[in-house]
Design a protein around this motif. Structure first.
Motif, PDB file in Angstrom:
ATOM      1  N   VAL A 122       0.853  -1.188   0.000  1.00  0.00           N
ATOM      2  CA  VAL A 122       0.000   0.000   0.000  1.00  0.00           C
ATOM      3  C   VAL A 122       0.884   1.231   0.000  1.00  0.00           C
ATOM      4  O   VAL A 122       1.758   1.378   0.860  1.00  0.00           O
ATOM      5  N   VAL A 123       0.648   2.118  -0.967  1.00  0.00           N
ATOM      6  CA  VAL A 123       1.425   3.359  -1.080  1.00  0.00           C
ATOM      7  C   VAL A 123       0.585   4.514  -0.533  1.00  0.00           C
ATOM      8  O   VAL A 123      -0.424   4.893  -1.142  1.00  0.00           O
ATOM      9  N   PRO A 124       0.940   5.077   0.625  1.00  0.00           N
ATOM     10  CA  PRO A 124       0.199   6.238   1.140  1.00  0.00           C
ATOM     11  C   PRO A 124       0.510   7.480   0.299  1.00  0.00           C
ATOM     12  O   PRO A 124       1.610   7.623  -0.228  1.00  0.00           O
ATOM     13  N   VAL A 125      -0.475   8.371   0.199  1.00  0.00           N
ATOM     14  CA  VAL A 125      -0.278   9.628  -0.529  1.00  0.00           C
ATOM     15  C   VAL A 125      -0.759  10.781   0.344  1.00  0.00           C
ATOM     16  O   VAL A 125      -1.919  10.807   0.776  1.00  0.00           O
ATOM     17  N   ALA A 126       0.135  11.722   0.609  1.00  0.00           N
ATOM     18  CA  ALA A 126      -0.198  12.925   1.371  1.00  0.00           C
ATOM     19  C   ALA A 126      -0.499  14.070   0.416  1.00  0.00           C
ATOM     20  O   ALA A 126       0.101  14.156  -0.662  1.00  0.00           O
ATOM     21  N   ARG A 168       0.138   2.582  10.830  1.00  0.00           N
ATOM     22  CA  ARG A 168       1.182   3.075   9.943  1.00  0.00           C
ATOM     23  C   ARG A 168       0.614   3.926   8.814  1.00  0.00           C
ATOM     24  O   ARG A 168       1.195   4.943   8.423  1.00  0.00           O
ATOM     25  N   LEU A 169      -0.532   3.508   8.268  1.00  0.00           N
ATOM     26  CA  LEU A 169      -1.146   4.268   7.181  1.00  0.00           C
ATOM     27  C   LEU A 169      -1.541   5.661   7.647  1.00  0.00           C
ATOM     28  O   LEU A 169      -1.211   6.664   7.000  1.00  0.00           O
ATOM     29  N   LYS A 170      -2.260   5.735   8.759  1.00  0.00           N
ATOM     30  CA  LYS A 170      -2.708   7.029   9.274  1.00  0.00           C
ATOM     31  C   LYS A 170      -1.526   7.925   9.633  1.00  0.00           C
ATOM     32  O   LYS A 170      -1.524   9.114   9.309  1.00  0.00           O
ATOM     33  N   LYS A 171      -0.526   7.346  10.280  1.00  0.00           N
ATOM     34  CA  LYS A 171       0.622   8.158  10.678  1.00  0.00           C
ATOM     35  C   LYS A 171       1.347   8.716   9.461  1.00  0.00           C
ATOM     36  O   LYS A 171       1.713   9.900   9.434  1.00  0.00           O
ATOM     37  N   ALA A 172       1.532   7.879   8.439  1.00  0.00           N
ATOM     38  CA  ALA A 172       2.236   8.331   7.236  1.00  0.00           C
ATOM     39  C   ALA A 172       1.468   9.445   6.536  1.00  0.00           C
ATOM     40  O   ALA A 172       2.025  10.515   6.234  1.00  0.00           O
ATOM     41  N   ILE A 173       0.182   9.211   6.264  1.00  0.00           N
ATOM     42  CA  ILE A 173      -0.601  10.185   5.507  1.00  0.00           C
ATOM     43  C   ILE A 173      -0.790  11.472   6.294  1.00  0.00           C
ATOM     44  O   ILE A 173      -0.592  12.582   5.760  1.00  0.00           O
TER      45      ILE A 173
END
Length: 268
Positions: free
Chosen positions: A182-186, A225-230
């Motif tokens: 999964v690639v997070p995008v901000a 991890r997803l929430k923290k990254a984005i």
């Protein structure tokens, strides 16, 4: 300034809505006759790229996308923060063969529905809640097998900049069942093109692809991890834009959130 920008925004919407209708009709007709074709794909690419050009020319909103090197080869999920319509076509050119998760209401529109299905879009009936997940998963698996990259907005709707995040479980189910990175995008686009704003403001909207989250984590660890990254990187993009100066007026709610973010950043 606001009155002039409102006129510029109105001109953009006139072009945007007009060409969207024409492109949807053309791709829809092609889809009903021949399904997915090179021409329909070329029209979709044109629609995305031209919208970014019109945004810059007519409203002064520029586009910056970085981190494409984090997109792995093969199938994956691209999970993007969603603050405006900008994300839909800004990240499109970098996704290979994308399969967007689209709400069912849009897929029922004449021409748009057949067009979207021919371009690998996957519908979800949000009114059914968790009951809609199995059907979405079946279509997502088929899309991965076709070589698509699934594009999903994990919160399910557009959110105001710095608003409390509300991530849904659909992205977790997809991560667990598909077994792909999964690639997070901000993003920070909501600063310039707000969900309820009648004006699109000048500036530079940014999207940043972040390092992929590997498959195999537990549901809880993945979501953390997803929430923290984005959220961390989206906050950083928003703060950088604010510190560089915004041409838009900043209301008390956003001002309060920016001050809180500055305090957290200073403390860190």
């Amino acid at each position: 300034m606001a009155a002039l920008q409102a006129v510029r925004t109105a001109l953009f919407y006139l072009v945007f809505i007009g060409q969207t209708a024409v492109v949807a009709i053309l791709i829809g007709i092609i889809a009903m006759i021949s399904g997915r074709t090179r021409l329909s794909w070329a029209l979709a690419v044109y629609w995305c790229r031209s919208n970014l050009i019109y945004l810059r020319w007519l409203t002064g909103l520029r586009t910056k996308v970085t981190g494409q090197e984090h997109i792995p080869p093969g199938g994956c999920i691209i999970a993007s923060k969603h603050q405006s319509d900008w994300e839909v076509f800004a990240i499109f050119p970098f996704t290979g063969r994308p399969a967007y998760i689209v709400k069912r209401e849009l897929m029922r529109l004449p021409f748009f529905g057949p067009a979207a299905r021919s371009l690998d879009c996957i519908e979800i009936d949000r009114r059914r809640g968790a009951n809609a997940i199995p059907e979405m998963m079946s279509r997502a698996k088929a899309a991965i097998e076709r070589g698509c990259r699934i594009v999903i907005f994990p919160e399910g709707t557009r959110k105001a900049p710095l608003a409390p995040p509300t991530y849904r479980q659909g992205v977790v189910r997809m991560y667990l069942e598909l077994g792909v990175p999964v690639v997070p995008v901000a993003v920070n686009a909501g600063l310039f093109w707000g969900r309820n704003s009648a004006i699109i403001w000048p500036g530079t909207a940014e999207a940043k692809f972040l390092p992929a989250i590997e498959p195999g984590l537990s549901a809880e660890m993945f979501m953390e991890r997803l929430k923290k990254a984005i959220e961390t990187e989206s906050d950083a993009l928003i703060l950088d834009a604010a510190e560089s100066g915004l041409s838009r007026p900043v209301g008390p709610e956003l001002q309060g959130r920016l001050e809180e973010l500055r305090s957290r950043s200073t403390a860190a």
